[in-house]
Scaffold this motif. Structure first.
Motif, PDB file in Angstrom:
ATOM      1  N   ARG A  78      -0.451   5.106   3.215  1.00 28.35           N
ATOM      2  CA  ARG A  78       0.787   4.626   2.603  1.00 28.35           C
ATOM      3  C   ARG A  78       1.536   5.759   1.937  1.00 28.35           C
ATOM      4  O   ARG A  78       0.955   6.673   1.387  1.00 28.35           O
ATOM      5  CB  ARG A  78       0.470   3.572   1.526  1.00 28.35           C
ATOM      6  CG  ARG A  78      -0.141   2.332   2.052  1.00 28.35           C
ATOM      7  CD  ARG A  78       0.905   1.513   2.720  1.00 28.35           C
ATOM      8  NE  ARG A  78       0.302   0.333   3.325  1.00 28.35           N
ATOM      9  CZ  ARG A  78       0.907  -0.389   4.203  1.00 28.35           C
ATOM     10  NH1 ARG A  78       2.110  -0.076   4.600  1.00 28.35           N
ATOM     11  NH2 ARG A  78       0.343  -1.437   4.702  1.00 28.35           N
ATOM     12  N   ARG A  79       2.854   5.657   1.980  1.00 26.44           N
ATOM     13  CA  ARG A  79       3.703   6.588   1.238  1.00 26.44           C
ATOM     14  C   ARG A  79       3.938   5.998  -0.143  1.00 26.44           C
ATOM     15  O   ARG A  79       3.639   4.832  -0.402  1.00 26.44           O
ATOM     16  CB  ARG A  79       5.037   6.762   1.966  1.00 26.44           C
ATOM     17  CG  ARG A  79       4.877   7.358   3.345  1.00 26.44           C
ATOM     18  CD  ARG A  79       6.225   7.625   3.954  1.00 26.44           C
ATOM     19  NE  ARG A  79       7.200   6.629   3.538  1.00 26.44           N
ATOM     20  CZ  ARG A  79       8.114   6.110   4.322  1.00 26.44           C
ATOM     21  NH1 ARG A  79       8.177   6.489   5.564  1.00 26.44           N
ATOM     22  NH2 ARG A  79       8.975   5.230   3.886  1.00 26.44           N
ATOM     23  N   GLN A  80       4.522   6.782  -1.029  1.00 27.08           N
ATOM     24  CA  GLN A  80       4.764   6.309  -2.387  1.00 27.08           C
ATOM     25  C   GLN A  80       5.786   5.177  -2.436  1.00 27.08           C
ATOM     26  O   GLN A  80       5.749   4.347  -3.325  1.00 27.08           O
ATOM     27  CB  GLN A  80       5.221   7.459  -3.275  1.00 27.08           C
ATOM     28  CG  GLN A  80       4.073   8.411  -3.550  1.00 27.08           C
ATOM     29  CD  GLN A  80       4.411   9.394  -4.641  1.00 27.08           C
ATOM     30  OE1 GLN A  80       5.533   9.459  -5.102  1.00 27.08           O
ATOM     31  NE2 GLN A  80       3.427  10.169  -5.043  1.00 27.08           N
ATOM     32  N   ASP A  81       6.698   5.122  -1.475  1.00 32.33           N
ATOM     33  CA  ASP A  81       7.701   4.048  -1.486  1.00 32.33           C
ATOM     34  C   ASP A  81       7.176   2.764  -0.839  1.00 32.33           C
ATOM     35  O   ASP A  81       7.913   1.804  -0.660  1.00 32.33           O
ATOM     36  CB  ASP A  81       9.000   4.502  -0.826  1.00 32.33           C
ATOM     37  CG  ASP A  81       8.836   4.781   0.665  1.00 32.33           C
ATOM     38  OD1 ASP A  81       7.703   4.679   1.169  1.00 32.33           O
ATOM     39  OD2 ASP A  81       9.836   5.105   1.318  1.00 32.33           O
ATOM     40  N   GLY A  82       5.886   2.746  -0.476  1.00 36.29           N
ATOM     41  CA  GLY A  82       5.274   1.532   0.070  1.00 36.29           C
ATOM     42  C   GLY A  82       5.267   1.456   1.579  1.00 36.29           C
ATOM     43  O   GLY A  82       4.620   0.599   2.134  1.00 36.29           O
ATOM     44  N   GLY A  83       5.979   2.350   2.267  1.00 40.62           N
ATOM     45  CA  GLY A  83       6.012   2.321   3.729  1.00 40.62           C
ATOM     46  C   GLY A  83       4.787   2.999   4.327  1.00 40.62           C
ATOM     47  O   GLY A  83       4.032   3.658   3.646  1.00 40.62           O
ATOM     48  N   SER A  84       4.612   2.832   5.596  1.00 40.63           N
ATOM     49  CA  SER A  84       3.513   3.460   6.305  1.00 40.63           C
ATOM     50  C   SER A  84       3.905   4.871   6.694  1.00 40.63           C
ATOM     51  O   SER A  84       5.052   5.134   7.028  1.00 40.63           O
ATOM     52  CB  SER A  84       3.174   2.654   7.559  1.00 40.63           C
ATOM     53  OG  SER A  84       2.321   3.367   8.393  1.00 40.63           O
ATOM     54  N   GLU A  85       2.935   5.770   6.646  1.00 34.19           N
ATOM     55  CA  GLU A  85       3.206   7.151   7.037  1.00 34.19           C
ATOM     56  C   GLU A  85       3.569   7.234   8.516  1.00 34.19           C
ATOM     57  O   GLU A  85       4.404   8.022   8.916  1.00 34.19           O
ATOM     58  CB  GLU A  85       1.952   7.983   6.770  1.00 34.19           C
ATOM     59  CG  GLU A  85       2.220   9.439   6.602  1.00 34.19           C
ATOM     60  CD  GLU A  85       0.965  10.139   6.131  1.00 34.19           C
ATOM     61  OE1 GLU A  85       0.357  10.822   6.979  1.00 34.19           O
ATOM     62  OE2 GLU A  85       0.604  10.002   4.971  1.00 34.19           O
ATOM     63  N   PRO A  88       8.185   4.601   9.373  1.00 29.84           N
ATOM     64  CA  PRO A  88       8.976   4.478   8.149  1.00 29.84           C
ATOM     65  C   PRO A  88       9.608   3.101   7.961  1.00 29.84           C
ATOM     66  O   PRO A  88      10.008   2.754   6.859  1.00 29.84           O
ATOM     67  CB  PRO A  88      10.054   5.546   8.304  1.00 29.84           C
ATOM     68  CG  PRO A  88      10.145   5.810   9.753  1.00 29.84           C
ATOM     69  CD  PRO A  88       8.773   5.530  10.317  1.00 29.84           C
ATOM     70  N   THR A  89       9.675   2.296   9.023  1.00 31.14           N
ATOM     71  CA  THR A  89      10.254   0.963   8.885  1.00 31.14           C
ATOM     72  C   THR A  89       9.232  -0.063   8.425  1.00 31.14           C
ATOM     73  O   THR A  89       9.589  -1.168   8.053  1.00 31.14           O
ATOM     74  CB  THR A  89      10.859   0.495  10.220  1.00 31.14           C
ATOM     75  OG1 THR A  89       9.811   0.384  11.182  1.00 31.14           O
ATOM     76  CG2 THR A  89      11.920   1.445  10.707  1.00 31.14           C
ATOM     77  N   GLU A  90       7.939   0.291   8.421  1.00 31.58           N
ATOM     78  CA  GLU A  90       6.886  -0.658   8.080  1.00 31.58           C
ATOM     79  C   GLU A  90       6.743  -0.794   6.562  1.00 31.58           C
ATOM     80  O   GLU A  90       6.593   0.179   5.848  1.00 31.58           O
ATOM     81  CB  GLU A  90       5.559  -0.201   8.682  1.00 31.58           C
ATOM     82  CG  GLU A  90       4.452  -1.210   8.487  1.00 31.58           C
ATOM     83  CD  GLU A  90       3.175  -0.784   9.178  1.00 31.58           C
ATOM     84  OE1 GLU A  90       2.122  -0.945   8.554  1.00 31.58           O
ATOM     85  OE2 GLU A  90       3.240  -0.280  10.310  1.00 31.58           O
ATOM     86  N   VAL A  91       6.808  -2.015   6.078  1.00 28.20           N
ATOM     87  CA  VAL A  91       6.663  -2.289   4.649  1.00 28.20           C
ATOM     88  C   VAL A  91       5.243  -2.735   4.343  1.00 28.20           C
ATOM     89  O   VAL A  91       4.662  -2.349   3.340  1.00 28.20           O
ATOM     90  CB  VAL A  91       7.662  -3.391   4.210  1.00 28.20           C
ATOM     91  CG1 VAL A  91       7.442  -3.782   2.765  1.00 28.20           C
ATOM     92  CG2 VAL A  91       9.079  -2.931   4.453  1.00 28.20           C
ATOM     93  N   GLY A  92       4.657  -3.545   5.189  1.00 29.99           N
ATOM     94  CA  GLY A  92       3.305  -4.047   4.966  1.00 29.99           C
ATOM     95  C   GLY A  92       2.640  -4.413   6.268  1.00 29.99           C
ATOM     96  O   GLY A  92       3.266  -4.440   7.323  1.00 29.99           O
ATOM     97  N   ARG A  93       1.347  -4.695   6.170  1.00 31.13           N
ATOM     98  CA  ARG A  93       0.570  -5.022   7.362  1.00 31.13           C
ATOM     99  C   ARG A  93      -0.560  -5.967   6.961  1.00 31.13           C
ATOM    100  O   ARG A  93      -1.153  -5.825   5.909  1.00 31.13           O
ATOM    101  CB  ARG A  93      -0.005  -3.742   7.952  1.00 31.13           C
ATOM    102  CG  ARG A  93      -0.874  -3.960   9.166  1.00 31.13           C
ATOM    103  CD  ARG A  93      -1.423  -2.637   9.668  1.00 31.13           C
ATOM    104  NE  ARG A  93      -0.427  -1.891  10.379  1.00 31.13           N
ATOM    105  CZ  ARG A  93      -0.306  -1.890  11.704  1.00 31.13           C
ATOM    106  NH1 ARG A  93      -1.117  -2.592  12.430  1.00 31.13           N
ATOM    107  NH2 ARG A  93       0.622  -1.174  12.285  1.00 31.13           N
ATOM    108  N   ARG A  94      -0.811  -6.949   7.809  1.00 34.24           N
ATOM    109  CA  ARG A  94      -1.957  -7.839   7.633  1.00 34.24           C
ATOM    110  C   ARG A  94      -2.547  -8.076   9.014  1.00 34.24           C
ATOM    111  O   ARG A  94      -1.944  -8.744   9.852  1.00 34.24           O
ATOM    112  CB  ARG A  94      -1.530  -9.149   7.002  1.00 34.24           C
ATOM    113  CG  ARG A  94      -2.716 -10.050   6.757  1.00 34.24           C
ATOM    114  CD  ARG A  94      -2.311 -11.270   5.982  1.00 34.24           C
ATOM    115  NE  ARG A  94      -3.481 -12.086   5.804  1.00 34.24           N
ATOM    116  CZ  ARG A  94      -3.893 -12.534   4.651  1.00 34.24           C
ATOM    117  NH1 ARG A  94      -3.219 -12.238   3.572  1.00 34.24           N
ATOM    118  NH2 ARG A  94      -4.964 -13.287   4.571  1.00 34.24           N
ATOM    119  N   GLY A  95      -3.706  -7.463   9.251  1.00 31.44           N
ATOM    120  CA  GLY A  95      -4.306  -7.530  10.583  1.00 31.44           C
ATOM    121  C   GLY A  95      -3.423  -6.824  11.583  1.00 31.44           C
ATOM    122  O   GLY A  95      -3.020  -5.690  11.371  1.00 31.44           O
TER     123      GLY A  95
END
Length: 110
Positions: A78-85, A88-95
């Motif tokens: 994760r980056r500090q702004d909450g996105g995936s490294e 950059p468009t990814e905010v979260g992930r579940r499975g």
């Protein structure tokens, strides 16, 4: 089950364990047909021992499976702004599901 291979030049048919890859002059036979196999007169039939016991996973197989499970379970960086490294468009992930920002949320103008 067994694989039948033969060599015309030697007048020999070999019945052995299932082949791991396709080859010319190889035929897979069910148990019933492999037991009843006969060859023409003058031919020799060589029957190799076929292990009919259950196939058990090796240590390498189990280790590869454990590594794959660990990789899937590992959270993405994760980056500090909450996105995936990675995205950059990814905010979260579940499975296997991902939450993405709308295009105007991540554009330089937005």
């Amino acid at each position: 089950m067994a694989t039948l291979t033969y060599v015309y030049a030697d007048s020999t048919a070999v019945l052995g364990p299932l082949a791991t890859y396709a080859e010319p002059h190889c035929y897979d036979l069910c148990a019933e047909h492999s037991e009843r196999l006969t060859a023409p007169r003058g031919w020799e039939v060589v029957r190799l021992t076929v292990d009919t016991g259950p196939i058990r996973p090796s240590g390498d197989d189990l280790e590869a499976l454990a590594n794959a499970v660990r990789e899937v379970a590992r959270p993405p960086a994760r980056r500090q702004d909450g996105g995936s490294e990675a995205d950059p468009t990814e905010v979260g992930r579940r499975g296997h599901l991902r939450v993405l920002r709308t295009p105007d949320e991540f554009s330089p103008e937005g």
